[in-house]
Enzyme design. Structure first.
Site, mmCIF file in Angstrom:
data_model
loop_
_atom_site.group_PDB
_atom_site.id
_atom_site.type_symbol
_atom_site.label_atom_id
_atom_site.label_comp_id
_atom_site.label_asym_id
_atom_site.label_seq_id
_atom_site.Cartn_x
_atom_site.Cartn_y
_atom_site.Cartn_z
ATOM 1 N N TYR A 485 0.846 -1.205 0.000
ATOM 2 C CA TYR A 485 0.000 0.000 0.000
ATOM 3 C C TYR A 485 0.879 1.251 0.000
ATOM 4 O O TYR A 485 0.991 1.938 -0.986
ATOM 5 C CB TYR A 485 -0.960 -0.007 1.188
ATOM 6 C CG TYR A 485 -1.988 1.091 1.091
ATOM 7 C CD1 TYR A 485 -3.084 0.954 0.257
ATOM 8 C CD2 TYR A 485 -1.858 2.270 1.819
ATOM 9 C CE1 TYR A 485 -4.028 1.970 0.140
ATOM 10 C CE2 TYR A 485 -2.800 3.284 1.716
ATOM 11 C CZ TYR A 485 -3.876 3.130 0.874
ATOM 12 O OH TYR A 485 -4.800 4.132 0.756
ATOM 13 N N SER A 565 -6.449 0.824 -4.648
ATOM 14 C CA SER A 565 -6.547 2.252 -4.392
ATOM 15 C C SER A 565 -5.160 2.889 -4.508
ATOM 16 O O SER A 565 -4.548 2.829 -5.580
ATOM 17 C CB SER A 565 -7.175 2.495 -3.014
ATOM 18 O OG SER A 565 -7.589 3.829 -2.870
ATOM 19 N N ASP A 649 -17.610 3.168 -8.355
ATOM 20 C CA ASP A 649 -16.574 3.724 -7.487
ATOM 21 C C ASP A 649 -16.534 5.232 -7.667
ATOM 22 O O ASP A 649 -16.077 5.738 -8.693
ATOM 23 C CB ASP A 649 -15.214 3.107 -7.829
ATOM 24 C CG ASP A 649 -14.137 3.446 -6.808
ATOM 25 O OD1 ASP A 649 -14.357 4.376 -5.995
ATOM 26 O OD2 ASP A 649 -13.087 2.792 -6.817
#
Length: 716
Positions: A485, A565, A649
């Protein structure tokens, strides 16, 4: 701490973290795939004297017939291909079997009632229960499985009133960030007529007498609809009245995109406006609710650190802050003398990162991260160290909710191979008892977790968790799922995932590095992976793959990378910078056009605290250097890539994934497939129903199995 809202139980965290393996190696096709046509326009933008082509700008018009037809064509290519993969049905069956286990959330107490979520195994959404005693049968308070027939309408969040007589609950359709709030009487289960719209990320904060609550919503645009290009405003909603009568109590009169969110102090005497503009610093203004003539006053207005209210006792407010403490500390602030010279240090900064603080039963429960693993310290109300809580095993700890007068609390302990043990802590008697142990039909004892430290490009030491079967041989032939991430102060700590367990069962190894940009080592670690230093995050991730190869865990053609993301950006940047280092890639709901990411909404613009903005010359230079859609190379051989997104989204809008798929398909110089999978009833991940999560993970793992050349003893 008397928290008035709580994390809800969801399987969404599993969505982006899964993998698998099976039949014998399948050779790549000799010819390049025939991709849907992606028309290129002549769109060129000029940034600080630099001309930048954007030939797929038209894909940003997501409601246009041309874009809808293009998405349909991509799905018509991808979905049949995934459905025909030989391992997919086996994976789907195993995921379904393994997912079918009872899951209970950590109980939380409000006043004299206890609340928890339960999923019987394959329910699409977890059900909220309430009881007056944990030794008595609980009753259903809200069952979101009744919201829709396909499970795609979810219970997004809940806010229970101080005496636990009412609950405000948010409903999200198809994974959208837009939330509608409704109210229910906890005592009777009766739904009240109150209905709040125009909100996305707001919390709800009740008055002590339960007569009203505060929330933040977007102002209306010219079309009469909530406009998320503007900043939110705080409103007061009186129970029983129409939303149109709600009182505006706070708004920002400033050009900066600052969003205010409400918090009523637990003593009920003050209302705080938490001012948000990004993820490193915030401001707080305060209003005295006891004075009808009071005006808003700045409490923290320097935007020099993060501040978060833990508890209020009379005029004394206790805050978590990174002010002069990048690893976090706790301060006491007299509301009548809020200047820094009058602050009291309650809990000093330590070498470990202060991840969270709760105040329950007259004690502070401070959860620290030591090399991304939880350590819990208990302090008295005056900041005296009481003890370190003895945890039954190493892992991630969450919970410790409750009120200042409660003499009990609950916490959950989980790890990569521990699906969840919930403990009851008797504060008065200092006793820990196991409350509930989650059982999964898998051989968890056969897997081990190790933590290693490797060196990044600039010499920085980076920790990484590696989970594998205890009998695995380090011969350089193991398929590895490398998940990352690296942003927004998010810490990746050990946690259980059904999808990951299926990956491990297929002979795979899981590797999770704690990249810079995260919060594992405090604010300094976070800042070292932001703006002009964002490349550090990609370097850390690339170095993790190189370590796995050098130490014979795997080889380049056997390493699959995954992230969602901001993690989708990570994966896309990694394959555009080092395509030869990876065997497959799974970028999900990624932020991929770094020059225009901030344009869809005020929320997206707030990400500039991590990314910077192309409007700034130096930040443009850094963004342009790694922006995935601007850094593909014609003729390069990119690894097999499955790009996934949801057309609902509205956080990371799907045109990021559309544009990246178009440029990667255009420039792919070898036969390795580049595929786009667009879910038509999903958003950013939250609220995803169980059936959909299983389908998505089965697709991803089947894709990896095929392109990593994996073999499985479970093969037919």
């Amino acid at each position: 701490m008397s928290l008035r809202h709580f994390k809800y139980f969801t399987a969404a965290s599993v969505l982006l973290l899964a993998g698998c393996s099976i039949p014998s190696p399948i050779s790549e096709p000799e010819e390049r795939m025939a991709y849907p046509e992606s028309v290129q326009s002549s769109q060129v933008d000029t940034y600080h004297g630099v001309q930048v082509a954007d030939p797929y700008r038209w894909l940003e018009d997501m409601d246009s017939p041309a874009v809808k037809a293009w998405v349909a064509a991509q799905n018509n290519l991808t979905l049949p291909h995934l459905a025909e993969l030989s391992s997919r049905e086996m994976l789907k069956e195993r995921l379904t079997t393994l997912w079918n286990y009872e899951r209970l959330s950590t109980p939380f107490r409000i006043a004299d009632r206890y609340f928890y979520y339960r999923n019987d195994g394959l329910q699409n959404q977890s059900v909220l229960y309430v009881t007056n005693s944990l030794s008595s049968p609980a009753r259903v308070l809200i069952d979101p499985n009744n919201f829709s027939t396909d499970g795609t309408v979810s219970l997004s969040r809940t806010y229970i009133s101080p005496e636990a007589n009412y609950i405000v609950y948010g409903v999200s359709d198809g994974g959208s960030d837009w939330v509608e709030f409704r109210v229910r009487d906890v005592r009777t289960g009766e739904s009240l007529p109150d209905h709040i719209t125009g909100t996305k990320f707001t919390n709800v904060s009740w008055l002590p007498d339960e007569s009203a609550f505060y929330y933040s919503r977007y102002p209306e645009g010219d079309n009469g609809q909530a406009d998320d290009q503007q900043t939110v405003q705080i409103y007061k909603h009186t129970l029983g009245q129409d939303q149109s009568a709600d009182e505006l109590v706070y708004k920002i009169d400033h050009e900066r995109p600052i969003n205010p969110y409400p918090q009523v102090a637990s003593n009920g005497r003050y209302l705080l406006a938490n001012l948000s503009e990004g993820f490193r610093a915030n401001g707080i203004h305060v209003l005295n609710l006891m004075d009808d003539n009071a005006e808003w006053q700045p409490l923290f207005d320097e935007w020099d650190a993060r501040y978060s209210l833990i508890e209020a006792d009379g005029n004394m407010f206790y805050f978590y802050t990174t002010n002069n403490a990048p690893n976090g500390r706790v301060i006491g602030v007299d509301i009548n003398r809020p200047q820094a010279e009058h602050w009291q240090e309650i809990i000093a900064e330590k070498n470990e990162t202060l991840d969270s603080v709760n105040y329950v039963g007259g004690q502070f429960f401070a959860s620290y991260l030591k090399d991304a693993q939880s350590v819990v310290e208990i302090y008295s109300a005056h900041g005296n160290h009481v003890k370190q809580l003895e945890l039954p095993e190493i892992g991630s700890v969450s919970g410790f909710t409750g009120d200042s007068d409660h003499l009990e609390t609950f916490f959950r302990l989980t790890s990569f191979t521990q699906p969840g043990a919930v403990y009851h802590y008797d504060i008065a008697n200092d006793e820990i008892k196991l409350h509930q142990q989650t059982r999964v039909n898998a051989d968890l004892e056969s897997y081990i977790t190790e933590q290693v430290f490797y060196e990044s490009k600039d010499g920085t030491k980076v920790p990484m968790f590696i989970v594998r079967h205890k009998d695995s041989v380090l011969d350089g032939e193991n398929p590895v799922l490398l998940y990352g991430y690296g942003g927004f102060n998010v810490s990746l700590t050990p946690g259980f995932s059904v999808g990951r367990m299926v990956w491990l069962e297929q002979g795979g190894i899981l590797a999770v590095p704690n990249l810079r940009g995260g919060g594992e080592y405090g604010d300094a670690w976070h800042q070292a992976g932001t703006k002009l230093d964002k490349q550090n995050v990609f370097d850390d991730f690339i170095a993790a793959a190189e370590y796995l190869v050098a130490e014979n865990y795997s080889s380049a053609e056997k390493i699959a990378i995954q992230g969602g993301s901001n993690g989708g950006l990570l994966v896309a940047a990694a394959i555009t910078q080092r395509p030869e280092l990876f065997g497959a890639a799974l970028p999900a709901v990624g932020v991929l056009d770094m020059l225009r990411y901030h344009t869809p909404s005020a929320n997206a613009r707030a990400w500039s605290s991590d990314y910077g903005l192309s409007e700034n010359a130096k930040e443009f230079e850094a963004l342009y250097a790694y922006s995935p859609i601007h850094n593909t190379e014609a003729g390069a051989c990119y690894p097999p890539t499955l790009i996934t997104t949801g057309d609902h989204d509205d956080r990371v809008v799907p045109w990021h994934s559309y544009k990246f798929a178009a440029v990667l398909q255009r420039d792919q110089g070898c036969a390795a497939p580049v595929m786009l999978r667009v879910e038509t009833r999903a958003g950013h991940g939250a609220g995803t129903p169980t059936w959909m999560a299983i389908e998505q993970i089965a697709d991803q793992w089947a894709f990896l199995i095929e392109h990593l050349g994996m073999a499985s003893e479970n093969a037919e």
